[in-house]
Design a protein around this motif. Structure first.
Motif, PDB file in Angstrom:
ATOM      1  N   GLY A 196       0.820  -1.208   0.000  1.00  0.00           N
ATOM      2  CA  GLY A 196       0.000   0.000   0.000  1.00  0.00           C
ATOM      3  C   GLY A 196       0.849   1.251   0.000  1.00  0.00           C
ATOM      4  O   GLY A 196       1.811   1.367  -0.767  1.00  0.00           O
ATOM      5  N   ASP A 197       0.528   2.188   0.892  1.00  0.00           N
ATOM      6  CA  ASP A 197       1.266   3.445   0.919  1.00  0.00           C
ATOM      7  C   ASP A 197       2.343   3.467   1.998  1.00  0.00           C
ATOM      8  O   ASP A 197       2.832   4.531   2.390  1.00  0.00           O
ATOM      9  N   ALA A 198       2.752   2.285   2.477  1.00  0.00           N
ATOM     10  CA  ALA A 198       3.852   2.215   3.434  1.00  0.00           C
ATOM     11  C   ALA A 198       5.170   2.552   2.736  1.00  0.00           C
ATOM     12  O   ALA A 198       5.288   2.474   1.505  1.00  0.00           O
ATOM     13  N   PHE A 199       6.177   2.914   3.516  1.00  0.00           N
ATOM     14  CA  PHE A 199       7.477   3.283   2.971  1.00  0.00           C
ATOM     15  C   PHE A 199       8.368   2.050   2.880  1.00  0.00           C
ATOM     16  O   PHE A 199       8.576   1.341   3.872  1.00  0.00           O
ATOM     17  N   VAL A 200       8.893   1.789   1.687  1.00  0.00           N
ATOM     18  CA  VAL A 200       9.782   0.659   1.444  1.00  0.00           C
ATOM     19  C   VAL A 200      11.207   1.195   1.474  1.00  0.00           C
ATOM     20  O   VAL A 200      11.635   1.922   0.568  1.00  0.00           O
ATOM     21  N   LEU A 201      11.947   0.846   2.508  1.00  0.00           N
ATOM     22  CA  LEU A 201      13.267   1.414   2.765  1.00  0.00           C
ATOM     23  C   LEU A 201      14.339   0.330   2.756  1.00  0.00           C
ATOM     24  O   LEU A 201      14.044  -0.853   2.950  1.00  0.00           O
ATOM     25  N   PRO A 202      15.590   0.716   2.578  1.00  0.00           N
ATOM     26  CA  PRO A 202      16.662  -0.253   2.825  1.00  0.00           C
ATOM     27  C   PRO A 202      16.583  -0.746   4.271  1.00  0.00           C
ATOM     28  O   PRO A 202      16.179   0.004   5.171  1.00  0.00           O
ATOM     29  N   GLY A 203      16.933  -1.989   4.495  1.00  0.00           N
ATOM     30  CA  GLY A 203      16.909  -2.524   5.849  1.00  0.00           C
ATOM     31  C   GLY A 203      17.742  -1.684   6.798  1.00  0.00           C
ATOM     32  O   GLY A 203      18.870  -1.288   6.480  1.00  0.00           O
ATOM     33  N   PHE A 204      17.210  -1.394   7.979  1.00  0.00           N
ATOM     34  CA  PHE A 204      17.921  -0.567   8.958  1.00  0.00           C
ATOM     35  C   PHE A 204      19.165  -1.301   9.466  1.00  0.00           C
ATOM     36  O   PHE A 204      19.121  -2.503   9.747  1.00  0.00           O
ATOM     37  N   ILE A 205      20.251  -0.556   9.631  1.00  0.00           N
ATOM     38  CA  ILE A 205      21.531  -1.109  10.068  1.00  0.00           C
ATOM     39  C   ILE A 205      21.886  -0.492  11.415  1.00  0.00           C
ATOM     40  O   ILE A 205      22.110   0.715  11.518  1.00  0.00           O
ATOM     41  N   ASP A 206      21.932  -1.306  12.453  1.00  0.00           N
ATOM     42  CA  ASP A 206      22.309  -0.869  13.801  1.00  0.00           C
ATOM     43  C   ASP A 206      23.817  -1.065  13.939  1.00  0.00           C
ATOM     44  O   ASP A 206      24.301  -2.186  14.064  1.00  0.00           O
ATOM     45  N   MET A 207      24.559   0.024  13.951  1.00  0.00           N
ATOM     46  CA  MET A 207      26.018  -0.058  13.895  1.00  0.00           C
ATOM     47  C   MET A 207      26.699  -0.069  15.254  1.00  0.00           C
ATOM     48  O   MET A 207      27.935  -0.021  15.333  1.00  0.00           O
ATOM     49  N   HIS A 208      25.937  -0.173  16.330  1.00  0.00           N
ATOM     50  CA  HIS A 208      26.572  -0.285  17.652  1.00  0.00           C
ATOM     51  C   HIS A 208      25.635  -0.962  18.631  1.00  0.00           C
ATOM     52  O   HIS A 208      24.572  -0.427  18.965  1.00  0.00           O
ATOM     53  N   ASN A 209      26.047  -2.130  19.078  1.00  0.00           N
ATOM     54  CA  ASN A 209      25.275  -2.854  20.070  1.00  0.00           C
ATOM     55  C   ASN A 209      26.201  -3.787  20.842  1.00  0.00           C
ATOM     56  O   ASN A 209      27.359  -3.987  20.464  1.00  0.00           O
ATOM     57  N   HIS A 210      25.687  -4.312  21.920  1.00  0.00           N
ATOM     58  CA  HIS A 210      26.318  -5.387  22.690  1.00  0.00           C
ATOM     59  C   HIS A 210      25.189  -6.368  22.997  1.00  0.00           C
ATOM     60  O   HIS A 210      24.581  -6.346  24.062  1.00  0.00           O
ATOM     61  N   LEU A 211      24.898  -7.221  22.027  1.00  0.00           N
ATOM     62  CA  LEU A 211      23.663  -7.987  22.043  1.00  0.00           C
ATOM     63  C   LEU A 211      23.538  -8.925  23.243  1.00  0.00           C
ATOM     64  O   LEU A 211      22.434  -9.218  23.691  1.00  0.00           O
ATOM     65  N   ALA A 212      24.644  -9.400  23.753  1.00  0.00           N
ATOM     66  CA  ALA A 212      24.577 -10.358  24.863  1.00  0.00           C
ATOM     67  C   ALA A 212      23.995  -9.747  26.130  1.00  0.00           C
ATOM     68  O   ALA A 212      23.629 -10.477  27.057  1.00  0.00           O
ATOM     69  N   TYR A 213      23.883  -8.426  26.194  1.00  0.00           N
ATOM     70  CA  TYR A 213      23.387  -7.743  27.389  1.00  0.00           C
ATOM     71  C   TYR A 213      21.946  -7.248  27.241  1.00  0.00           C
ATOM     72  O   TYR A 213      21.429  -6.575  28.136  1.00  0.00           O
ATOM     73  N   ASN A 214      21.293  -7.573  26.134  1.00  0.00           N
ATOM     74  CA  ASN A 214      20.018  -6.924  25.844  1.00  0.00           C
ATOM     75  C   ASN A 214      18.812  -7.545  26.514  1.00  0.00           C
ATOM     76  O   ASN A 214      17.690  -7.078  26.307  1.00  0.00           O
ATOM     77  N   ALA A 215      19.002  -8.565  27.323  1.00  0.00           N
ATOM     78  CA  ALA A 215      17.902  -9.063  28.144  1.00  0.00           C
ATOM     79  C   ALA A 215      17.879  -8.374  29.509  1.00  0.00           C
ATOM     80  O   ALA A 215      17.130  -8.777  30.402  1.00  0.00           O
ATOM     81  N   LEU A 216      18.693  -7.324  29.654  1.00  0.00           N
ATOM     82  CA  LEU A 216      18.767  -6.575  30.911  1.00  0.00           C
ATOM     83  C   LEU A 216      18.091  -5.216  30.744  1.00  0.00           C
ATOM     84  O   LEU A 216      18.119  -4.627  29.658  1.00  0.00           O
ATOM     85  N   PRO A 217      17.524  -4.672  31.812  1.00  0.00           N
ATOM     86  CA  PRO A 217      16.878  -3.357  31.738  1.00  0.00           C
ATOM     87  C   PRO A 217      17.900  -2.237  31.856  1.00  0.00           C
ATOM     88  O   PRO A 217      19.099  -2.474  32.080  1.00  0.00           O
ATOM     89  N   LEU A 218      17.425  -0.999  31.732  1.00  0.00           N
ATOM     90  CA  LEU A 218      18.279   0.154  31.984  1.00  0.00           C
ATOM     91  C   LEU A 218      18.872   0.082  33.389  1.00  0.00           C
ATOM     92  O   LEU A 218      18.219  -0.357  34.339  1.00  0.00           O
ATOM     93  N   TRP A 219      20.119   0.536  33.506  1.00  0.00           N
ATOM     94  CA  TRP A 219      20.825   0.510  34.793  1.00  0.00           C
ATOM     95  C   TRP A 219      21.372   1.894  35.105  1.00  0.00           C
ATOM     96  O   TRP A 219      21.922   2.570  34.233  1.00  0.00           O
ATOM     97  N   PHE A 220      21.206   2.329  36.353  1.00  0.00           N
ATOM     98  CA  PHE A 220      21.812   3.560  36.833  1.00  0.00           C
ATOM     99  C   PHE A 220      22.348   3.291  38.228  1.00  0.00           C
ATOM    100  O   PHE A 220      21.677   2.665  39.056  1.00  0.00           O
ATOM    101  N   GLU A 221      23.549   3.755  38.497  1.00  0.00           N
ATOM    102  CA  GLU A 221      24.144   3.556  39.820  1.00  0.00           C
ATOM    103  C   GLU A 221      23.315   4.330  40.859  1.00  0.00           C
ATOM    104  O   GLU A 221      23.144   5.550  40.742  1.00  0.00           O
ATOM    105  N   PRO A 222      22.761   3.632  41.851  1.00  0.00           N
ATOM    106  CA  PRO A 222      21.898   4.298  42.835  1.00  0.00           C
ATOM    107  C   PRO A 222      22.595   5.469  43.522  1.00  0.00           C
ATOM    108  O   PRO A 222      23.747   5.364  43.958  1.00  0.00           O
TER     109      PRO A 222
END
Length: 494
Positions: A43-69
């Motif tokens: 339909g009228d959706a935008f067809v784009l090149p696949g998004f490229i995430d150029m910085h991650n540490h995937l092994a840690y992504n099952a964890l929530p945001l962290w801030f030192e109390p």
């Protein structure tokens, strides 16, 4: 996106065969040889090149945001916060248990999370005791181990000389560089690289937030490479971010990366919005079109220099990675793409295969072996194979049950990990999969290793894969960023 986001999108078709874009056409013209191919009308959706995430540490992504109390003062640089009192117990130990006890489920979770934000390629995969297959493209070694080199730790001496030599020979070097506040000692990462003649077209610096205007000017346009901007992580840790106008003035390509669970966004949809907020806050001269380029044609230009094949553009001969977005809100096309949320990701195609999206579109595309799930209140189908049977789909409840069992009883998981490690060879081709963490832990002599006291390990509940109220509640509790990021909640309708 053949020339970047220079023009408004227009009606057209993308023709794909065997993982390659064969043609991109407008009007009614058809390409020969596709009479029997699945045809997907978005339909009228935008067809784009696949998004490229150029910085991650995937092994840690099952964890929530962290801030030192209790900490309200910004950290000086990335050598400081791994010494925080709660870093090991909140980040290293839970991530280690997931990586060792349920690596396949962890990889399943992080890939669905990336695709839910439109990503088809990600940098920052964990290394392992043996090879493993992924659905999402692996930026680190998709074209081969000698085409792109990466490093989280600072290089110096002969190691830096070697990295520069690899770049001079045409290889890419993705390097965590000068991460911290301007004026802090990590600027040395960048200046030492410059003195070693390492500011080259295949250098891709992650963060570089400590680099000041004068030092950016040392990177000549003739040798302009790229940097990866992760503004949310910069702001919640350092209350500063990269000087994007100075970077772009050098001709350096700016890419976006969502970083990791403990201090990042959930996906590139989040990071694009933070880029918009940061640009408005700090007066960077960025348009929405240029932000879209940061997840498509900009990283594509850099990777093509290493892979010698187009990516990040919908052009003949390119990797057949496509992201279809239903725009949100008002404004031009680029504003509506930047405003999109997980609810608006209609289809993700990786290497020519439909991997994630709306049920109707996945069916039209001929997606096989999929499972259903809900994301952002919308039904989606996902083509993620079971790790023991590549012809069969996994299921989201099965993935989450494995992760939740480990999260709720890490002590039993640690016992099982130790028993498995002692039962046979760890590095044979048929060994049980084992992932290794890539982030340092200076309180543990620099190595992200096993818990010293398993009985004390606690793992927080697994966060959802989309930006939700729980995420924004945690983000609002972050004092370092000083409410700069407060508008993000509203932009996700939360």
């Amino acid at each position: 996106m053949a020339d970047g986001a220079t023009d408004e999108p227009k009606p057209g078709r993308v023709w794909i065969r065997d993982g390659t874009i064969v043609a991109v056409t407008g009007g009614k013209r058809r390409v020969a040889g596709f009479d029997a191919a699945p045809e997907v009308d978005v339909g009228d959706a935008f067809v784009l090149p696949g998004f490229i995430d150029m910085h991650n540490h995937l092994a840690y992504n099952a964890l929530p945001l962290w801030f030192e109390p209790g900490r309200t003062e910004p950290w000086l640089h990335n050598k400081a916060w791994p010494d925080a009192e709660t870093y090991t117990e909140s980040i290293t130990e839970p991530a280690w248990v997931y990586a060792k006890a349920c690596p396949e489920a962890l990889l399943g979770y992080v890939q669905v999370r990336a695709m839910a934000g439109g990503a088809t390629s990600v940098q920052g995969w964990p290394t392992a005791n043996r090879g493993y297959r992924t659905v999402v493209r692996n930026v680190d070694n998709d074209g081969g181990d000698d085409l792109i080199y990466t490093s989280v730790v600072t290089k110096g001496g002969e190691q830096l000389v070697t990295a520069v030599r690899h770049m001079a020979e045409g290889a890419g070097f993705i390097y965590h560089c000068a991460e911290g506040q301007r004026g802090s000692r990590v600027l040395h990462d960048y200046t030492e690289l410059e003195e070693a003649d390492g500011l080259l077209p295949t250098f891709i610096g992650i963060h570089c937030s400590a680099v000041d205007t004068d030092n950016w000017a040392k990177w000549t346009k003739a040798n302009a490479g790229g940097i990866v901007w992760s503004p949310l992580s910069n702001l919640v840790l350092y209350a500063q971010t990269t000087l994007i106008d100075d970077v772009r003035a050098c001709g350096v390509h700016v890419c976006l990366g969502s970083d990791w669970g403990p201090s990042g966004t959930k996906n590139l949809l989040g990071e694009m919005k933070v880029a918009r907020i940061a640009a408005d806050k700090f007066g960077y001269s960025l348009t929405d079109a240029q932000i879209v380029e940061m997840v498509t044609s900009n990283p594509g230009s850099l990777l093509e220099r290493c892979w010698h094949r187009p990516i990040g553009r919908l052009v003949e001969g390119a990797f057949a990675d496509v992201t279809v977005i239903r725009g949100r809100g008002r404004g031009d096309a680029w504003a509506r793409i930047v405003a999109a949320t997980e609810r608006d990701v209609a289809l993700v195609v990786i290497d020519g295969a439909p991997t994630y999206g709306e049920t109707t579109l996945m069916n039209s595309a001929g997606a096989a072996s999929t499972f259903p799930m809900m994301v952002g209140g919308r039904r989606r189908r996902v083509a993620l194979p079971h790790p023991t049977n590549m012809a069969a789909p996994w299921s989201w409840p099965a993935i989450m049950k494995i992760l939740t069992d480990v999260q709720s009883d890490p002590q039993t998981a640690i016992v099982n990990v130790r028993a498995r490690a002692a039962s046979g060879l760890r590095f044979s081709d048929d060994a049980a999969l084992e992932l290794f963490l890539d982030m340092p832990d200076t309180r543990r002599t620099g190595r992200a290793g096993p818990p010293k006291d398993p009985a004390t390990v606690r793992i927080p509940p697994i966060p959802s894969i989309e930006h939700d109220s729980a995420y924004f509640d945690l983000l609002d509790s972050s004092p370092i960023q000083g409410e700069v990021l407060a508008p993000l909640r509203k932009r996700f309708g939360r």
